[in-house]
Design a protein around this motif. Structure first.
Motif, mmCIF file in Angstrom:
data_model
loop_
_atom_site.group_PDB
_atom_site.id
_atom_site.type_symbol
_atom_site.label_atom_id
_atom_site.label_comp_id
_atom_site.label_asym_id
_atom_site.label_seq_id
_atom_site.Cartn_x
_atom_site.Cartn_y
_atom_site.Cartn_z
ATOM 1 N N PHE A 35 127.697 85.247 80.340
ATOM 2 C CA PHE A 35 128.256 85.371 78.992
ATOM 3 C C PHE A 35 128.564 86.828 78.661
ATOM 4 C CE2 PHE A 35 127.279 86.695 74.666
ATOM 5 C CZ PHE A 35 128.364 86.126 74.005
ATOM 6 N N LEU A 36 127.606 87.708 78.923
ATOM 7 C CA LEU A 36 127.811 89.123 78.598
ATOM 8 C C LEU A 36 128.978 89.712 79.382
ATOM 9 C CD1 LEU A 36 124.119 90.362 78.377
ATOM 10 C CD2 LEU A 36 125.729 89.992 76.494
ATOM 11 N N GLY A 37 129.060 89.400 80.659
ATOM 12 C CA GLY A 37 130.175 89.890 81.460
ATOM 13 C C GLY A 37 131.509 89.388 80.952
ATOM 14 N N SER A 38 131.571 88.121 80.593
ATOM 15 C CA SER A 38 132.812 87.550 80.065
ATOM 16 C C SER A 38 133.190 88.184 78.732
ATOM 17 C CB SER A 38 132.666 86.039 79.880
ATOM 18 O OG SER A 38 132.481 85.410 81.118
ATOM 19 N N ALA A 39 132.212 88.393 77.874
ATOM 20 C CA ALA A 39 132.475 88.979 76.557
ATOM 21 C C ALA A 39 132.969 90.419 76.682
ATOM 22 C CB ALA A 39 131.212 88.924 75.699
ATOM 23 N N ILE A 40 132.346 91.184 77.551
ATOM 24 C CA ILE A 40 132.745 92.585 77.721
ATOM 25 C C ILE A 40 134.154 92.666 78.306
ATOM 26 C CG2 ILE A 40 132.256 94.687 79.030
ATOM 27 C CD1 ILE A 40 129.240 93.964 78.641
ATOM 28 N N THR A 68 128.385 96.177 65.836
ATOM 29 C CA THR A 68 128.945 96.534 67.136
ATOM 30 C C THR A 68 129.449 95.283 67.854
ATOM 31 O OG1 THR A 68 126.765 96.363 68.169
ATOM 32 C CG2 THR A 68 127.436 98.545 67.401
ATOM 33 N N VAL A 69 130.297 95.534 68.858
ATOM 34 C CA VAL A 69 130.859 94.474 69.685
ATOM 35 C C VAL A 69 130.643 94.885 71.136
ATOM 36 C CG1 VAL A 69 133.003 93.315 70.346
ATOM 37 C CG2 VAL A 69 132.591 93.880 67.950
ATOM 38 N N PHE A 70 130.220 93.955 71.978
ATOM 39 C CA PHE A 70 130.034 94.257 73.399
ATOM 40 C C PHE A 70 131.301 94.874 73.974
ATOM 41 C CE2 PHE A 70 126.835 90.744 73.294
ATOM 42 C CZ PHE A 70 125.748 91.510 73.679
ATOM 43 N N GLY A 71 131.149 95.968 74.710
ATOM 44 C CA GLY A 71 132.270 96.593 75.382
ATOM 45 C C GLY A 71 133.137 97.461 74.505
ATOM 46 N N ASP A 72 132.695 97.757 73.278
ATOM 47 C CA ASP A 72 133.501 98.544 72.350
ATOM 48 C C ASP A 72 132.621 99.619 71.717
ATOM 49 O OD1 ASP A 72 135.341 99.492 70.523
ATOM 50 O OD2 ASP A 72 135.904 97.514 69.793
ATOM 51 N N SER A 73 133.067 100.863 71.742
ATOM 52 C CA SER A 73 132.280 101.938 71.141
ATOM 53 C C SER A 73 132.496 102.025 69.632
ATOM 54 C CB SER A 73 132.634 103.284 71.793
ATOM 55 O OG SER A 73 134.007 103.560 71.628
ATOM 56 N N PRO A 78 130.859 93.339 59.642
ATOM 57 C CA PRO A 78 130.273 92.140 60.231
ATOM 58 C C PRO A 78 131.284 91.005 60.433
ATOM 59 C CG PRO A 78 128.792 93.038 58.582
ATOM 60 C CD PRO A 78 130.078 93.824 58.487
ATOM 61 N N ALA A 79 132.167 90.784 59.495
ATOM 62 C CA ALA A 79 133.138 89.685 59.614
ATOM 63 C C ALA A 79 134.087 89.917 60.785
ATOM 64 C CB ALA A 79 133.925 89.529 58.308
ATOM 65 N N VAL A 80 134.553 91.152 60.971
ATOM 66 C CA VAL A 80 135.476 91.448 62.062
ATOM 67 C C VAL A 80 134.726 91.391 63.402
ATOM 68 C CG1 VAL A 80 136.957 93.213 63.069
ATOM 69 C CG2 VAL A 80 137.087 92.730 60.631
ATOM 70 N N ALA A 81 133.505 91.893 63.443
ATOM 71 C CA ALA A 81 132.713 91.832 64.677
ATOM 72 C C ALA A 81 132.495 90.381 65.098
ATOM 73 C CB ALA A 81 131.376 92.541 64.485
#
Length: 83
Positions: A35-40, A68-73, A78-81
């Protein structure tokens, strides 16, 4: 079957980590990493990513937030994340 949530909650409250079979723990770890790999990867390489980012900019929703969002600095509201 009117009390499924209560039944599940009671089960989880009484569940001990050591009672979970090793094969279940191993499978959960593999699925979590998948899941984490796919999300990133999807954050930067999904076909829809550029369109979503343009839409957020056009609607002025690309502002800094506290989530925060996985793979994004960048941080997001919260709604956009969640999107």
């Amino acid at each position: 079957m009117a009390h499924e949530t209560a039944t599940l909650a009671a089960y989880v409250v009484n569940l001990k980590y050591q009672d979970i079979p090793a094969e279940v723990l191993d499978r959960a770890k593999v699925l979590t990493l998948d899941f984490l790999g796919s999300a990133i990867r999807a954050r930067s390489e999904a076909e829809s990513t550029p369109s979503i980012l343009k839409m957020l900019k056009a609607l002025a929703l690309d502002t800094k937030g506290e989530s925060t969002v996985f793979g994004d600095s960048k941080t997001w509201t919260p709604a956009v994340a969640a999107l």
